[in-house]
Design a protein around this motif. Structure first.
Motif: not given
Ligand code: HEA
Ligand code: HEA
Ligand code: CUA
Ligand SMILES: [Cu+2]
Lengths: 253, 242, 523
Positions: B49, B52-53, B56-57, C343-344, C347, C351
């Motif tokens: 994760i 993935i994080g 995206f970030a 947005l951050f 996550l 997650l």
């Protein structure tokens, strides 16, 4: 109405906004009833509870009456579609009870649990016939309404209400009979389920009759809103259909 | 794509393997201790994760920086109008990648779950009755303890749990296990104490009333010999008193 | 200003504002409860109360009021009411009186919840209300039941009203595929409410029946079963998190599209894949709250898979949202700052749900501060930030005035710092074994430092929120005039005057074939 007002507001810089006090009155009534429950069952202040309950009654019934008087026939023409959504929510309440019942029953070692008297067989069939006929009669009423035959409409409506009341009366007789035999809501888990499901259904019959009554007085005065009655009869059909589940699951399984 | 393919392949393998473990698990004397398995899977999932994080970030941060409005630049956006194929592609491919990762994690989780639920046959089985606010253990020979679970090192311990009153939850952080106990049902959990001489906290992880946070106990691990001595002594004591 | 026209109003915008005032009040009360809890936890043993019951009541009120009194009403009450008729070009909702009833019932529910602080034997059953404790406690479980019932009924009325409004009252030319994403999100949220709230209502009614009317739903000695409650409760309360999630993501879409001046990336994927994917999956994952509750094993494994799959529709929505930034022309006013913050931070929250979804990992993580950290990141951080973003965003439309940009941004950065201190630390000590709902952690002295840090973080957080709240109050009183469309948005709500009059437009709008709410650079 509002179109005119909005234009008015635009030009004069001073608006007239629609208001209605009935929602507020009903809500305060519901608050009073919620408090009455706590007062009686938690704090054992039965006198205070009675007062709170008594305050709630005129607020709720007056509120509903005032509301129907104010809104009847004023273009709430989308009610029929909305009732569909509402029925979805209602159906889920019954689903939850049935889900509980099935789960409990299927995992029980033996059924019915000790202390359950034999339930009647013919009596619920008669009740079913009464309720189904009331669905037919409200349908007839609706037909006559669409034909513009006002007196026939009122006649069939009154017949429907009479059948609904008969059904309720039969339920009450049945309950008191069983309670007399010592089978109560607290006897065992079947008693709990039996009374809560039939009671839940009965409360819907009461609400249905309440809706009919709310519309009856304007109707007697000649004010018949077709969207109101279409919606009301949709609700009544729903109450009727649910009864098939109740009767088949609780009495005959 | 590459990563997704790898994950997908891995997921398939894991599903097959876990079925194999299920089938072979019974009658197998080998003990699969879930606690180190937990630590391992935790690390794996956290890495997964985190990757993935961060992806995206980073993408978000890059877009924010790259497409900020600058003096003299465009004042309206010019995001692409997707063709039907592109629009579908932007659904199918992410769905495929995400699902591959999900199944990968699920397969690993399932394998570990099997070791949590398959109790080794050679075990010490102890009854637990929880109540507001204590843990009451009863050993096979009738020995009885409260808030102290005395166990021998190296032997799997199985607790069969129920409750006198409300929900409770027998949580041993060091062994990475917990499970509710409640009236009317019997639940179980097992763990493998390893090091003699150590004590481990048992704490209640289900809200059970006013003193919930004080409902604590200890797992006390003894050497097999010490345990045997204690066990026999308290067993006979229990017989005498009853 | 005519007070009667406010209190007894049936106008959707005023009903919306009443919802906003009520839910912000609820947020402040529940936030103060959080501060009390944090201060209590700042040292081992008793700190400001030596009665664990007080702590439990604070925690009950904090959880129940934040979810049922703040977030759901703010999102499906305030935003839906204020924005939806404006966004679809309608004069009002389908049933204005029902709308008024729903906001009044919301206030009744909040009053019932707040009575907790004034009555003897307040409820102490946590927001989950699990039996058998809730049926044997001396606390007033009935109050919990009625709070939930009244608020649930208010929400069902809202659902019926808005689904009807959206279905039948869209402006001419406004087809389904031109709706604002926010409107779609509310459709999804209300479908979930209509299906699942009744189940919650039933669940909480059953505990009061058991406690006060002598029934045996959850009494195993008479054939009942304690676990059924948990199933019924989570059958609603998991979808409830998407009732929060969907509208707040909708708000983000509106804000991001406006401040990036860009069309939504892959609109149809977000709507039909994302929103409806969530609606379809939401009802099949509730057992992930019962991984350590003694359910049969096969269902725990099955719902691990469905829970993990939720990441697929959520991921699709996130791609659309991030993709909306691509080739945009981005400016950074306060609403956008909050939105980008989400947005951050979302996550992190989303997650960290992934390990929780894995049955075997949850065996250690369940009921620990890790869970508390997870859901504060998604709700208390992502959810609250989105609500704040949305209030800032529609503030000029609502009041006709402008808030102060400097204080807005300052408030954001202070909260941003505060949140991460508090909720990151929670996840950390959770993994190390700190259980939740603990008044005293004397068994875990090693966590005292972390708890102190979180208390400091919570105070910072509170200051940040207070700055935002004051900014609104002052802006509403003496902000400079904002104009009708300060952000240059294409969406319909910005085409009327600010604040919109009763009836919204002198002549109702109609939209052309080329128009969408995000058609920047076309007109
Ligand atoms: C708004 C509220 C909200 C939201 C959106 C979520 C979202 C999710 N939650 Fe959370 N949750 C809560 C609120 C919320 N939750 C609350 C209140 C509780 C506790 C209640 C209580 O006990 O009091 C809780 C508890 C909770 C539990 C139970 C823990 C326990 O008590 O033991 C679990 C377990 O599975 C869980 C999982 C998830 C998952 C998998 C998601 C997913 O929806 C997250 C999906 C998002 C992402 C995954 C990130 C973005 C996606 C991508 C970047 C795509 C690629 C990713 C992958 C392929 C992995 N949550
Ligand atoms: C949307 C939901 C939401 C929100 C926003 C929050 C916000 C916060 N929560 Fe919340 N929390 C929950 C939902 C939420 N929580 C739930 C569901 C639980 C579980 C309950 C249960 O176990 O049953 C929980 C549990 C919970 C715990 C766990 C306790 C335990 O298990 O023992 C803790 C501990 O620190 C905590 C802390 C906080 C903090 C510090 C904030 C902060 O973000 C709060 C910040 C806000 C303020 C401080 C108010 C600011 C405003 C002012 C000060 C106004 C004054 C100004 C003017 C009038 C102008 N929460
Ligand atoms: Cu026992 Cu909490
Ligand atoms: Cu959930």
């Amino acid at each position: 109405m509002s179109e005119h007002d909005a234009a008015h507001a635009h030009h004069a810089g001073h608006a007239h906004w629609d208001t209605s006090i009935w929602p507020a009155i009903i809500s305060v009534g519901i608050l009073a009833w919620s408090l009455a429950f706590s007062l009686h069952f938690v704090y054992h202040q039965s006198f205070m509870a009675l007062i709170a309950f008594g305050i709630g009654i005129p607020l709720i019934f007056g509120g509903v009456a005032g509301w129907t008087g104010e809104a009847m026939g004023t273009g709430e023409g989308l009610a029929y579609g909305a009732m569909g959504w509402f029925i979805l929510a209602e159906a889920m309440i019954f689903m939850s009870f049935f889900a509980y019942y099935w789960y409990m029953r299927l995992s029980a070692p033996s059924w019915p649990p000790a202390g359950t008297p034999p339930l009647p067989v013919v009596y619920p069939i008669v009740m079913t016939i009464v309720l189904v006929s009331s669905s037919i009669t409200i349908h007839m009423a609706e037909e006559h309404m669409h034909d513009g035959n006002r007196s026939a409409f009122t006649r069939w409506l009154l017949l429907t209400m009479a059948l609904g009341l008969t059904f309720l009366g039969m339920s009450i007789y049945e309950w008191s009979h069983l309670i007399h035999e010592g089978f109560t809501i607290a006897t065992n888990s079947f008693g709990t389920v039996f009374y809560s499901i039939t009671g839940l259904h009965g409360s819907h019959v009461i609400v249905g009759l309440g809706i009919f009554t709310a519309g009856l007085f304007p109707a007697l005065k000649g004010k018949i809103s077709s969207s109101f009655w279409r919606t009301a009869s949709l609700y009544w059909h729903f109450v009727d259909i649910i009864w098939f589940f109740v009767v088949s699951q609780v009495y005959f399984w | 794509m590459n990563r997704a393919l790898k994950h997908c392949a891995a997921a398939t393998v894991m599903v097959v393997a876990s079925a194999g473990v299920m089938a072979a698990g019974y009658g197998d004397a080998r003990i699969v201790d879930p606690a180190p398995g937990w630590d391992h899977l935790w690390r794996e999932v956290i890495i997964d994760i985190t990757v993935i994080g961060i992806l995206f970030a980073l993408m978000t941060a890059y877009f924010i920086w790259r497409y900020r409005r600058v003096p003299g630049g465009p004042t309206v956006g010019s995001g692409p109008t997707l063709s039907t194929a592109a629009a579908i592609g932007w659904v199918i491919i992410p769905v495929f990648v995400f699902m591959a990762d999900d199944f990968f994690i699920a397969a690993n989780g399932w394998v570990l779950w099997n070791s949590y639920r398959d109790v080794p046959a050679d075990r010490l089985e102890i009854q637990l009755e929880s109540g507001m606010y204590s843990w009451d253990y009863t050993y096979p020979n009738g020995a009885h303890t409260q808030n102290q679970l005395i166990v021998p090192a190296g032997k799997p311990i199985l607790l069969r749990m129920t409750s006198r009153d409300t929900l409770h939850n027998h949580f041993i952080p060091d062994f990475r296990v917990k499970e509710d106990s409640m009236p009317g049902r019997v639940t179980y959990l097992w763990f493998l104490p390893k090091e003699a001489g150590k004590e481990h906290i048992v704490t209640c992880a289900a809200y059970c009333g006013v003193m919930h946070s004080y409902m604590a106990g200890r797992v006390i691990v003894k050497t097999p010999e010490e345990f045997k001595a204690w066990y026999e002594a308290s067993g006979t004591a229990a017989k005498k008193s009853s | 200003m005519n007070l009667k026209e406010w209190i007894f109003t049936t106008d959707h915008k005023r009903v919306g504002v009443l919802y906003l005032i009520g839910s912000i009040a609820a947020f402040i009360v529940a936030g103060v409860m959080a501060l009390l809890m944090r201060i209590e936890l700042s040292s081992i043993g008793p700190t400001i109360t030596n009665n664990p019951s007080s702590y439990n009541v604070w925690l009950y009120a904090h959880g129940a009021v934040m979810i049922l009194g703040f977030q759901i009403p703010a999102l499906t009450g305030f935003f839906a009411n204020f924005c939806i008729p404006l966004m679809i070009g309608a004069k009002d909702v389908a049933f204005p009186r029902v709308n008024a009833l729903s906001v009044w019932l919301f206030y009744v529910g909040v009053i019932l919840a707040l009575l907790t602080f004034f009555i003897p034997d307040p409820p102490d059953v946590m927001w989950t209300g699990y039996p058998p404790y809730s049926t044997i406690t001396t606390g007033n479980t009935a109050l919990y039941t009625f709070t939930v019932l009244v608020l649930g009924f208010a929400s069902i009325l809202g659902g019926v009203n808005f689904l009807t409004t959206i279905a039948y009252m869209r402006a001419p030319g406004l087809t389904w595929n031109k709706l604002n994403i926010f409107v779609w999100c509310v459709v999804g949220a209300f479908i979930l409410q209509l299906i699942f709230v009744p189940v919650l209502g039933t669940a909480v009614t059953l505990i009061s029946m058991d406690k006060y009317l002598g029934t045996h739903f959850f009494d195993p000695t008479q054939g009942g079963d304690v676990l059924t409650y948990q199933n019924l409760f989570w059958f609603y309360s998991h979808p409830a998190v998407y009732v929060i999630f969907l509208p707040f993501f909708g708000v983000l879409f509106e804000i991001v599209a406006t401040f990036a001046k860009n069309k939504v990336f892959n609109y149809k994927a977000a709507v039909y894949g994302g929103i409806f994917g969530i609606v379809l999956l939401a009802g099949e994952v509730w057992v992930h709250h019962l991984y350590v509750s003694g359910m049969v094993d096969w269902i725990r494994v099955g719902q691990m898979v469905t829970t993990l799959l939720i990441s697929v529709p959520v991921g699709l929505m996130l791609i659309s949202l991030v993709g909306t930034l691509y080739k945009g022309s981005i400016t950074f006013e306060t609403p956008m700052l909050y939105a980008l913050g989400v947005l951050f931070l979302f996550l992190i929250g989303g997650l960290t749900g992934i390990p929780l979804a894995v049955t075997s990992l949850t065996v250690h993580l369940a009921r620990s501060y890790y869970v508390v950290g997870h859901f504060h990141y998604v709700m208390a951080v992502a959810g609250t930030f989105s609500i704040f973003a949305g209030v800032y965003y529609w503030f000029p439309k609502m009041t006709g005035k402008m808030y102060n940009e400097f204080w807005g941004k300052l408030g954001f950065w202070v909260t941003f710092v505060g949140t991460n201190i508090v909720f990151w630390t929670m996840m950390d000590i959770g993994v190390k074994g700190m259980p939740r709902r603990y008044y005293d952690y004397s068994q875990f002295p090693q966590f005292e430092g972390a708890h102190q840090l979180m208390t400091i973080g919570a105070v910072i957080l509170g200051i940040g929120f207070a700055i935002a709240l004051l900014n609104w109050i002052i802006g509403a009183i003496k902000g400079r005039p904002a104009g009708n469309n300060p952000w240059g948005s294409m969406s319909l709500e910005w085409t009327t005057v600010s604040p919109p009059p009763h009836g919204n437009w002198p002549t109702p709008p109609a939209v052309g074939a080329e128009w969408t709410p995000y058609a920047y650079g076309k007109s």
